[in-house]
Design a protein around this motif. Sequence first.
Motif, short mmCIF file in Angstrom:
data_model
loop_
_atom_site.label_atom_id
_atom_site.label_comp_id
_atom_site.label_asym_id
_atom_site.label_seq_id
_atom_site.Cartn_x
_atom_site.Cartn_y
_atom_site.Cartn_z
N LEU A 161 0.83 -1.21 0.00
CA LEU A 161 0.00 0.00 0.00
C LEU A 161 0.86 1.26 0.00
N ASN A 162 0.61 2.12 -0.99
CA ASN A 162 1.36 3.36 -1.11
C ASN A 162 0.55 4.31 -1.99
N LEU A 163 0.14 5.44 -1.44
CA LEU A 163 -0.75 6.37 -2.14
C LEU A 163 -0.07 7.00 -3.36
N SER A 164 1.19 7.37 -3.22
CA SER A 164 1.89 7.99 -4.35
C SER A 164 2.05 7.00 -5.51
N ASP A 165 2.30 5.73 -5.19
CA ASP A 165 2.38 4.69 -6.23
C ASP A 165 1.02 4.50 -6.90
#
Length: 577
Positions: free
Chosen positions: A251-255
């Motif tokens: 989980l990673n918002l920028s990705d």
Amino acid sequence: MEKLKTHIKKVVPIADTLGSYNKNLLKGDLNAGVTVGIMLIPQGMAYAILAGLPPVYGLYASIIPLVIYALFGTSRQLAVGPVAMVSLLVVAGVGEFAEVGSARFIQLAILTALGVGLVQFLMGLFRMGFLVNFLSHPVLSGFTSAAALIIGASQIKNLTGLDLPRTNQVQEIAIETFRRFTEIEPITAAIGIGSIAAIVLIRKWKRTFPSALVVVVVGTVITALFGLNQHGVAIVGDIPTGLPEFSLEFLNLSDARILLPTVLIISLVSYMESIAVAKAIANKHGYKVDANKELIALGAANIGGSFFQAFPTTGGFSRTAVNDQSGANTTIASIISAVIIALTVLFLTPLFYYLPSAVLAAIIMVAVAGLFDSSEMKHLWKTDKRDLAMLLVTFVATLALGIEEGIAIGVLLSLILVIYSSTKPHSTELGHLGETQNYRNIHRYTEAVVEDDILIYRFDSSLYFANAENFQDTLYANMDRHGDDLKLVILDASAINSIDSTGKHVLMEVVKDLKEKGVELFIAGAIGPVRDKLKTCGLQEAMGDDHFFFDVSDAVSYYKEVPNRIAKRYSPTQTNV
């Protein structure tokens, strides 16, 4: 309590299935589940490699997604799991941001599955399944045909043992293969080509037989016995044992933001592939699939799968056909297939150590061969050159520019053609057929009679801002052909199912213009909602109630009852559109 049970059955269709489940249904589901499960073992590993992932991730993607779809899906025979098209989109999209096969690539591929799941789930929740209509059949056919070539070309490396650069440019792969033809590893090529031949021959003999598993077993045994991995044959090697673990590390918002274009394309393309085969199988068995519930089911499968290390999945054509032919009656068959895969990753993965990569390449190449849709190209050549042009543009754009660019151009072309078509809908003059009460297109029915003083004009579309000018132009062009003899225009409005404010303004202008020329306007066949709008804007009052008729025949009869009818005066104040 009954209402609660009914609601649960609507949300979780398998609850309804279990309520009436019996031994006869289980027999078919068991046979199909085992057959597809065995088929999915080599296919899953092959499609994982195609997606740029280690083989075990293909097995991971064949467990949790299958179980979740079985709970929520409305198709009884759809076989969910990794598919070639989605795998290609994953490696093309994710490969822009990470080295293929790296830890970051794997993380992004799993995050893509979550993104696809969320998009599909929300589309289903808000009943947005209609969005896939922007992927017209010619566009999808052109894209899949190009993708088939790209996928096939990408496997030449594994099939021949050549050290080719990773690229989606088919021409580059072909040139490099030809240039280094003498460097082909003969044993690897023999295994690959032999595997292709074996799969094709076995399928001709019996389609439901696990041909892919046969070549996997034979190829693995021969490689292990003769130590072919010591003679230039690339093998899969170690495959981790054990079920996929629950994880949130990806989980990673920028990705997620950078993956959005890839996520949107995979969401639409994968759903289109899945719903197409689901509807075909449902029609065969006489039941219906719910398009929006299918979106929710596929979305949930991808969401749940992502937390257990699965890359994007969807319903596949070939496995669904085998699932159906093997006797699948319900989604229980998918759960049985998932159990087969789970047992494989728990106990059998060490057996695949000597599996040649050439065998997996052969499985992929045979699977995608059917994606090249030459029959559709031939069909469109005979029936619709415009759609053929759209197919070919998408095909060439995908090959020349790339996967995402090709499908984006195809969708854009579809939208442009929709807009263009809506601005220039079909319209025609009608003539009277003999002694009947019928009026037909004079260009199709050359025997239809046209009277000099009457123009009967039919407009085959909703009347709105995009085509209002075309309506006016084509109407006046038909009027000009009648010249000064024209006394009456009858608008056959039976095909006008809606009208907006621009359309109402144009009609008001036409009424005013005709009255100034001493020509009357009758409207025939207007449906209720259209007539209501004409009434509220004042047009019906301006024309008079006696200028509206049930059909063209009534309008003509009414006109002929009173010879030399004089047009009523038009009131310019009644224009409150």
